[in-house]
Motif scaffolding. Structure first.
Motif, PDB file in Angstrom:
ATOM      1  N   ARG A  64       0.871  -1.284  -0.038  1.00  0.00           N
ATOM      2  CA  ARG A  64      -0.004  -0.010  -0.086  1.00  0.00           C
ATOM      3  C   ARG A  64       0.764   1.340   0.055  1.00  0.00           C
ATOM      4  O   ARG A  64       0.621   2.234  -0.699  1.00  0.00           O
ATOM      5  N   ILE A  65       1.940   1.039   0.565  1.00  0.00           N
ATOM      6  CA  ILE A  65       2.920   2.216   0.800  1.00  0.00           C
ATOM      7  C   ILE A  65       3.518   2.536  -0.521  1.00  0.00           C
ATOM      8  O   ILE A  65       3.355   3.853  -0.959  1.00  0.00           O
ATOM      9  N   ALA A  66       4.124   1.498  -1.098  1.00  0.00           N
ATOM     10  CA  ALA A  66       4.523   1.534  -2.347  1.00  0.00           C
ATOM     11  C   ALA A  66       3.660   2.029  -3.342  1.00  0.00           C
ATOM     12  O   ALA A  66       4.123   2.898  -4.292  1.00  0.00           O
ATOM     13  N   LEU A  67       2.338   1.396  -3.367  1.00  0.00           N
ATOM     14  CA  LEU A  67       1.530   2.166  -4.295  1.00  0.00           C
ATOM     15  C   LEU A  67       1.253   3.499  -4.116  1.00  0.00           C
ATOM     16  O   LEU A  67       1.152   4.521  -5.204  1.00  0.00           O
ATOM     17  N   ALA A  68       0.957   3.836  -2.868  1.00  0.00           N
ATOM     18  CA  ALA A  68       0.758   5.462  -2.656  1.00  0.00           C
ATOM     19  C   ALA A  68       2.021   6.276  -3.132  1.00  0.00           C
ATOM     20  O   ALA A  68       1.497   7.598  -3.546  1.00  0.00           O
ATOM     21  N   ASP A  69       2.906   5.878  -2.858  1.00  0.00           N
ATOM     22  CA  ASP A  69       4.162   6.611  -3.348  1.00  0.00           C
ATOM     23  C   ASP A  69       4.342   6.675  -4.770  1.00  0.00           C
ATOM     24  O   ASP A  69       5.014   7.680  -5.392  1.00  0.00           O
ATOM     25  N   SER A  70       3.428   5.865  -5.604  1.00  0.00           N
ATOM     26  CA  SER A  70       3.411   6.040  -6.993  1.00  0.00           C
ATOM     27  C   SER A  70       2.403   6.550  -7.441  1.00  0.00           C
ATOM     28  O   SER A  70       2.118   6.559  -8.675  1.00  0.00           O
ATOM     29  N   GLY A  71       1.495   7.182  -6.662  1.00  0.00           N
ATOM     30  CA  GLY A  71       0.259   7.656  -6.991  1.00  0.00           C
ATOM     31  C   GLY A  71      -0.884   6.712  -7.454  1.00  0.00           C
ATOM     32  O   GLY A  71      -1.817   7.040  -7.995  1.00  0.00           O
ATOM     33  N   ALA A  72      -0.952   5.569  -6.362  1.00  0.00           N
ATOM     34  CA  ALA A  72      -1.968   4.418  -6.714  1.00  0.00           C
ATOM     35  C   ALA A  72      -2.518   4.068  -5.427  1.00  0.00           C
ATOM     36  O   ALA A  72      -2.015   4.166  -4.542  1.00  0.00           O
ATOM     37  N   SER A  73      -3.198   3.003  -5.571  1.00  0.00           N
ATOM     38  CA  SER A  73      -3.967   2.323  -4.398  1.00  0.00           C
ATOM     39  C   SER A  73      -4.419   0.834  -4.905  1.00  0.00           C
ATOM     40  O   SER A  73      -4.026   0.434  -5.992  1.00  0.00           O
ATOM     41  N   LEU A  74      -4.742   0.034  -3.996  1.00  0.00           N
ATOM     42  CA  LEU A  74      -4.955  -1.208  -4.221  1.00  0.00           C
ATOM     43  C   LEU A  74      -5.897  -1.367  -5.261  1.00  0.00           C
ATOM     44  O   LEU A  74      -6.020  -2.411  -6.128  1.00  0.00           O
ATOM     45  N   HIS A  75      -6.873  -0.566  -5.417  1.00  0.00           N
ATOM     46  CA  HIS A  75      -7.910  -0.579  -6.532  1.00  0.00           C
ATOM     47  C   HIS A  75      -7.272  -0.153  -7.768  1.00  0.00           C
ATOM     48  O   HIS A  75      -8.056  -0.290  -8.899  1.00  0.00           O
ATOM     49  N   ASP A  76      -5.980   0.240  -8.113  1.00  0.00           N
ATOM     50  CA  ASP A  76      -5.548   0.279  -9.227  1.00  0.00           C
ATOM     51  C   ASP A  76      -4.605  -0.933  -9.550  1.00  0.00           C
ATOM     52  O   ASP A  76      -3.808  -0.779 -10.758  1.00  0.00           O
ATOM     53  N   VAL A  77      -4.434  -1.978  -8.839  1.00  0.00           N
ATOM     54  CA  VAL A  77      -3.774  -3.241  -9.199  1.00  0.00           C
ATOM     55  C   VAL A  77      -4.414  -3.973 -10.333  1.00  0.00           C
ATOM     56  O   VAL A  77      -5.642  -4.182 -10.185  1.00  0.00           O
ATOM     57  N   LEU A  78      -3.671  -4.133 -11.253  1.00  0.00           N
ATOM     58  CA  LEU A  78      -4.106  -5.243 -12.453  1.00  0.00           C
ATOM     59  C   LEU A  78      -3.780  -6.679 -11.921  1.00  0.00           C
ATOM     60  O   LEU A  78      -4.510  -7.417 -12.589  1.00  0.00           O
ATOM     61  N   SER A  79      -2.643  -7.069 -11.520  1.00  0.00           N
ATOM     62  CA  SER A  79      -2.829  -8.508 -11.091  1.00  0.00           C
ATOM     63  C   SER A  79      -1.602  -8.638  -9.865  1.00  0.00           C
ATOM     64  O   SER A  79      -0.758  -7.611  -9.340  1.00  0.00           O
ATOM     65  N   THR A  80      -1.692  -9.593  -9.324  1.00  0.00           N
ATOM     66  CA  THR A  80      -0.830 -10.125  -8.347  1.00  0.00           C
ATOM     67  C   THR A  80      -0.065 -11.655  -8.344  1.00  0.00           C
ATOM     68  O   THR A  80      -0.672 -12.181  -8.993  1.00  0.00           O
ATOM     69  N   ARG A  81       1.226 -11.675  -7.738  1.00  0.00           N
ATOM     70  CA  ARG A  81       1.679 -13.016  -7.444  1.00  0.00           C
ATOM     71  C   ARG A  81       2.001 -13.132  -6.044  1.00  0.00           C
ATOM     72  O   ARG A  81       2.599 -12.228  -5.622  1.00  0.00           O
ATOM     73  N   VAL A  82       1.398 -13.894  -5.324  1.00  0.00           N
ATOM     74  CA  VAL A  82       1.653 -14.120  -3.713  1.00  0.00           C
ATOM     75  C   VAL A  82       2.370 -15.384  -3.645  1.00  0.00           C
ATOM     76  O   VAL A  82       2.205 -16.492  -4.174  1.00  0.00           O
ATOM     77  N   LEU A  83       3.318 -15.116  -3.136  1.00  0.00           N
ATOM     78  CA  LEU A  83       4.493 -16.143  -2.710  1.00  0.00           C
ATOM     79  C   LEU A  83       4.683 -16.472  -1.359  1.00  0.00           C
ATOM     80  O   LEU A  83       4.588 -15.715  -0.528  1.00  0.00           O
ATOM     81  N   VAL A  84       4.461 -17.858  -1.048  1.00  0.00           N
ATOM     82  CA  VAL A  84       4.496 -18.353   0.484  1.00  0.00           C
ATOM     83  C   VAL A  84       5.460 -19.285   0.399  1.00  0.00           C
ATOM     84  O   VAL A  84       5.610 -20.263  -0.208  1.00  0.00           O
TER      85      VAL A  84
END
Length: 137
Positions: A64-84
């Motif tokens: 969220r912080i990295a997105l905000a610093d880029s002028g974006a939010s979670l609602h601007d995300v196109l895709s994710t990859r979650v690694l566990v």
């Protein structure tokens, strides 16, 4: 606010998945490629050692912080990859369903959930990669 991201669902594919199968952004959008969000505290230490849900929450917070610093939010995300870092399906479900999916709410972006052998920081169990798109005015 006008959003660049359009989520695409397919009636030809299973509706069991808790995410859209695709997403698009118009040509005039600015794409943001995030490095994997790690569960790191400000001092560089790994947060929530041994706690997959806690690390997933910290990774989402950092994303969220990295997105905000880029002028974006979670609602601007196109895709994710979650690694566990686990071979146990239950651990993947803990990171995904209990934390990441919940954080995105009704913005159910296309996502890949993967169990991996090891991640980069000592004690790290979760990392979240994301691509976002915004329309700059």
């Amino acid at each position: 606010m006008s959003r660049a991201v359009t989520l695409i669902r397919s009636a030809s594919l299973s509706d069991v998945a808790e995410y859209a199968y695709a997403a698009t952004a118009p040509a005039e959008s600015r794409l943001i490629f995030l490095a994997g969000a790690c569960p790191l505290n400000e001092d560089g230490s790994t947060a929530a050692i041994g706690d997959i849900a806690g690390q997933a929450a910290k990774a989402v917070e950092n994303m969220r912080i990295a997105l905000a610093d880029s002028g974006a939010s979670l609602h601007d995300v196109l895709s994710t990859r979650v690694l566990v870092a686990s071979h146990r399906r239950e651990d993947l479900v803990t990171a995904w369903g209990g934390v990441v999916r919940t954080a995105f709410g009704d913005h159910d972006v296309p996502s890949t959930l993967m169990g991996v052998t090891v991640l980069g920081y000592d004690g790290q169990l979760v990392e979240i990669e994301a691509i976002a798109a915004v329309l700059d005015s």
